[in-house]
Enzyme design. Structure first.
Site, PDB file in Angstrom:
ATOM      1  CG  HIS A 179      51.196 128.853 126.162  1.00  0.00           C
ATOM      2  ND1 HIS A 179      51.744 128.288 125.065  1.00  0.00           N
ATOM      3  CD2 HIS A 179      52.124 128.095 127.202  1.00  0.00           C
ATOM      4  CE1 HIS A 179      52.497 127.332 125.406  1.00  0.00           C
ATOM      5  NE2 HIS A 179      52.829 127.087 126.438  1.00  0.00           N
ATOM      6  CG  ASP A 211      58.548 124.445 130.753  1.00  0.00           C
ATOM      7  OD1 ASP A 211      58.471 123.454 131.341  1.00  0.00           O
ATOM      8  OD2 ASP A 211      57.886 124.671 129.376  1.00  0.00           O
ATOM      9  CE  LYS A 216      55.658 120.736 130.530  1.00  0.00           C
ATOM     10  NZ  LYS A 216      55.280 122.137 130.170  1.00  0.00           N
ATOM     11  CD  GLN A 253      54.648 124.597 133.286  1.00  0.00           C
ATOM     12  OE1 GLN A 253      53.726 123.791 132.933  1.00  0.00           O
ATOM     13  NE2 GLN A 253      55.479 125.092 132.124  1.00  0.00           N
ATOM     14  CD  GLU A 255      56.395 128.149 130.684  1.00  0.00           C
ATOM     15  OE1 GLU A 255      56.285 126.769 130.563  1.00  0.00           O
ATOM     16  OE2 GLU A 255      55.083 128.468 130.677  1.00  0.00           O
ATOM     17  CG  ASP A 268      56.448 128.157 126.562  1.00  0.00           C
ATOM     18  OD1 ASP A 268      57.672 128.347 126.513  1.00  0.00           O
ATOM     19  OD2 ASP A 268      55.942 127.111 127.242  1.00  0.00           O
ATOM     20  CD  GLN A 277      47.930 125.023 127.418  1.00  0.00           C
ATOM     21  OE1 GLN A 277      49.132 125.277 126.733  1.00  0.00           O
ATOM     22  NE2 GLN A 277      47.319 124.056 127.732  1.00  0.00           N
TER      23      GLN A 277
END
Length: 428
Positions: free
Chosen positions: A197, A310, A334, A332, A276, A239, A175
């Site tokens: 990312h 997400d 998390k 994802q 994402e 993302d 990321q």
């Protein structure tokens, strides 16, 4: 040999690898002032829109005097998207050294899954423990179990979850943070398999018509071939924090939206691309419906962009809901939001046999201790990809996660070649 038991548990407040950010305030238009933000926070518990990340440093002490670490961590955007509230380390230290320690003291260190499940069920005044506590203490319990078994944490988890560990490091997802050009160039040079990312969390970053993101994807393709190693074939993962939903709005299977995703696919070619958090509708059921609508629209049009869940996909139950409904190509997991680290492993396993791939994620706001623990979850379950963490500088997180996996794979290879592994030392 008699079982080694847990003697006590220690907890010390510390710093995590990034910051806590009030996502609702940022999405509402808070302007940046250097590294911080101007304005007042709107999410309960925040004193500032951006404030220092905290962790609780946990040590499980066994009766043989050995100490085994885990770090309590919560995500950067705590209190948003259905997650537990802001984690204050000093506030929770007495909980770990009090009720948590009392519940675990005297139990056998080798009974990892039973100990971790006890932690999941423990309540204080009728409330479950904060996810960060379950996450950090379970890491220490895993390390203690590996010590007891004279095995890697990967092997302990694989035995408990009934999996066959990966024989090579799982692909790492880097990321970039807001430094999405320089940090991404670093990733290209190192041949990172999944990237960057991008942190596309505002209309300014995506462009009012999405054009800014398209230009960025075109740059990714060009620069990856200029800087990457020979034969480099990256997967792009971006993302967008719901920003596609912000600029287009529902319904998400209509031609205008599908055409934009087709443009993203074309811009990324020949590399695959996954997006994402394309939208954030404000609740789990609505998010699942919107994701299904988008995914079905893309499939009908033959657009090959993968969709990553997400927002509103936090707990193990959330993961099951998204997978069962076919709401994502990738989900994802998390890790801090699931609580005990074994729950992340179970969530990866839940994706087996479905058309949803498991991305073992987490947050930049973790620590090197929690990141290393997650590397073992990734190996034990052979996840599709694992996040480089903590921090937003890329290099440090990538080094920590990649090297932990390489070290573990090499050790497991050596162990298999030994005629007798009884004398193998456990993980630190």
């Amino acid at each position: 040999m008699s079982a080694v038991r847990i003697e006590t548990i220690h907890a010390t407040p510390g710093y995590s690898g990034f910051f806590f950010d009030d996502q609702r305030a940022i999405k509402a238009g808070a302007s940046q002032d250097g590294f911080t933000y101007e304005g007042e926070p709107v999410t309960e518990g925040f004193d500032e829109i951006r404030q220092a990340g905290e962790t609780l440093l946990v040590e499980v002490e066994l009766e043989d005097g050995s100490l085994h670490r885990g770090d309590c961590a919560a995500v950067q955007y705590s209190g948003a998207g259905g997650r537990d509230p802001l984690f204050r380390a000093a506030e929770y230290a007495p909980v770990v050294e009090g009720p948590v320690a009392e519940a675990l003291t005297g139990r056998e260190a080798g009974e990892f899954l039973a100990n971790a499940e006890l932690l999941e069920d423990l309540e204080i005044e009728g409330d479950r423990l904060h996810t960060a506590i379950r996450y950090g203490v379970s890491q220490a319990l895993l390390a203690a179990a590996a010590r007891d078994a004279a095995a890697t944490r990967t092997d302990v988890l694989a035995d408990e979850l009934g999996t066959e560990p990966a024989t090579e490091p799982v692909p790492v997802f880097g990321q970039s943070g807001d430094d999405r050009y320089v940090n991404t160039e670093k990733m290209f040079v190192k041949g990172v398999p999944v990237l960057p990312h991008g942190l596309i969390n505002s209309v300014e970053k995506i462009g009012e018509d999405g054009g800014t993101l398209l230009e960025y994807v075109e740059w990714l393709v060009e620069r990856s071939q200029e800087l990457g190693p020979e034969g480099y074939d990256p997967r792009f993962h971006i993302d967008v924090y719901g920003m596609i939903g912000e600029i287009f709005g529902p319904p998400y299977d209509r031609e205008e939206v599908v055409d934009y995703f087709r443009a993203l696919e074309d811009a990324a070619a020949p590399s695959p691309i996954q997006i994402e958090g394309p939208m954030d509708v404000g609740d789990r059921e609505g998010q699942i419906e919107a994701m299904v609508e988008l995914r079905e629209g893309l499939a009908a049009a033959g657009v090959g962009v993968d969709i990553v869940a997400d927002e509103w996909c936090n707990t193990f139950e959330d993961v099951r809901a998204f997978v069962d409904r076919g709401a994502a190509d990738v989900v994802q997991i998390k890790t801090p939001d699931l609580g005990g680290i074994h729950r992340s492993g179970q969530a990866v396993r839940y994706c087996e046999g479905t058309d949803t791939r498991a991305y073992l994620g987490g947050t930049c706001n973790e620590t090197e201790t929690s990141a290393r623990a997650c590397a073992h979850v990734a190996l034990a379950t052979d996840a599709a990809q694992v996040l480089a963490k903590p921090g937003m500088g890329f290099d440090e997180g990538y080094m920590i996660v990649e090297n932990e996996m390489r070290r573990t794979v090499a050790r497991r290879n050596r162990d298999r070649q030994r005629p007798n592994t009884d004398e193998v030392a456990a993980d630190d």
